[in-house]
Design a protein around this motif. Structure first.
Motif, PDB file in Angstrom:
ATOM      1  N   SER A 198       0.830  -1.213   0.000  1.00 59.60           N
ATOM      2  CA  SER A 198       0.000   0.000   0.000  1.00 59.60           C
ATOM      3  C   SER A 198       0.857   1.252   0.000  1.00 59.60           C
ATOM      4  CB  SER A 198      -0.927  -0.009   1.213  1.00 59.60           C
ATOM      5  OG  SER A 198      -1.839  -1.079   1.120  1.00 59.60           O
ATOM      6  N   ASP A 219       2.498   1.839  -3.369  1.00 62.76           N
ATOM      7  CA  ASP A 219       1.423   2.213  -4.280  1.00 62.76           C
ATOM      8  C   ASP A 219       1.116   3.703  -4.134  1.00 62.76           C
ATOM      9  OD1 ASP A 219      -0.207   1.365  -6.353  1.00 62.76           O
ATOM     10  OD2 ASP A 219      -1.877   0.811  -5.034  1.00 62.76           O
ATOM     11  N   ALA A 253       3.551   1.188  -8.849  1.00 62.29           N
ATOM     12  CA  ALA A 253       2.623   0.062  -8.961  1.00 62.29           C
ATOM     13  C   ALA A 253       3.342  -1.275  -9.127  1.00 62.29           C
ATOM     14  CB  ALA A 253       1.663   0.289 -10.130  1.00 62.29           C
ATOM     15  N   ALA A 292       4.539  -2.388  -5.766  1.00 63.39           N
ATOM     16  CA  ALA A 292       3.357  -2.727  -4.968  1.00 63.39           C
ATOM     17  C   ALA A 292       2.879  -4.131  -5.319  1.00 63.39           C
ATOM     18  CB  ALA A 292       2.248  -1.704  -5.188  1.00 63.39           C
ATOM     19  N   GLU A 293       2.881  -4.438  -6.597  1.00 65.16           N
ATOM     20  CA  GLU A 293       2.436  -5.773  -7.015  1.00 65.16           C
ATOM     21  C   GLU A 293       3.398  -6.851  -6.516  1.00 65.16           C
ATOM     22  OE1 GLU A 293      -0.100  -8.443  -8.092  1.00 65.16           O
ATOM     23  OE2 GLU A 293      -0.517  -6.304  -8.185  1.00 65.16           O
ATOM     24  N   ARG A 301       2.633  -7.405  -2.947  1.00 70.32           N
ATOM     25  CA  ARG A 301       1.392  -8.168  -2.796  1.00 70.32           C
ATOM     26  C   ARG A 301       1.639  -9.662  -3.033  1.00 70.32           C
ATOM     27  NH1 ARG A 301      -0.622  -3.457  -5.431  1.00 70.32           N
ATOM     28  NH2 ARG A 301      -1.774  -2.233  -3.876  1.00 70.32           N
TER      29      ARG A 301
END
Length: 174
Positions: A31, A34, A39, A42-43, A46
């Motif tokens: 988060s 992000d 991005a 962030a991925e 995740r």
């Protein structure tokens, strides 16, 4: 069912705490980066979250199969840093703690002749060792440890979102 050595149960409980601490850390970091506009990172965080959740689930299943109620009682606070390199440095430390824990647990199981739990810990050790190597490679791609900022990565964290350096005992503020 044979009695399980209490220390093996302790290793399982500590492993669950460490894995769930990693879940919490990666989820938060996904988060955070992000918000920084990154991005792709962030991925990746995740994906790390999912991997650590799967490890946690396996530990819960192992504990239940041994007739023990799972309890992760010592979650570590999320560590923070002002940039991606700092986050990765901290993640390498967390993953190294997992590797060391699984190594110790594996050796103890071998010592007491508990092959089943030894194999369980060995499998987690192998996965976390690989994971630590992947994080270290990502860190090297960004210029290695102690090189702060997104300069080597091609991005900068927005100045308004830069976080102050934390001292010992400071709680994470995002």
């Amino acid at each position: 069912m044979d009695a399980v050595h209490p220390r093996v149960l302790g290793y399982l409980g500590r492993a669950l705490s460490l894995e769930l601490s990693a879940v919490q850390q990666y989820m938060t970091q996904a988060s955070l980066v992000d918000l920084w506009g990154d991005a792709a990172s962030a991925e990746r965080f995740r994906a790390e979250t999912v991997e650590e959740m799967q490890h946690g689930e396996r530990i819960v299943q192992q504990m239940l199969s041994l007739g023990v109620a799972p309890a992760a009682s010592q979650l570590q606070p999320v560590s923070h840093a002002p940039d991606l390199v700092g986050l990765l440095e901290q993640n390498v430390e967390l993953e190294s703690a997992l590797v060391a824990h699984y190594d110790e647990a594996t050796r103890f199981c071998e010592l007491i002749g508990d092959g089943a739990n030894g194999a369980f810990f060995r499998a987690l050790w192998e996965e976390e060792t690989h994971h630590t190597e992947e994080l270290a490679t990502w860190l090297r791609e960004l210029g290695g440890p102690r090189r702060r900022g997104y300069q080597a990565y091609g991005r900068r964290a927005p100045q308004a979102r830069a976080m102050p350096a934390a001292g010992p005992g400071d709680r994470a503020r995002f």
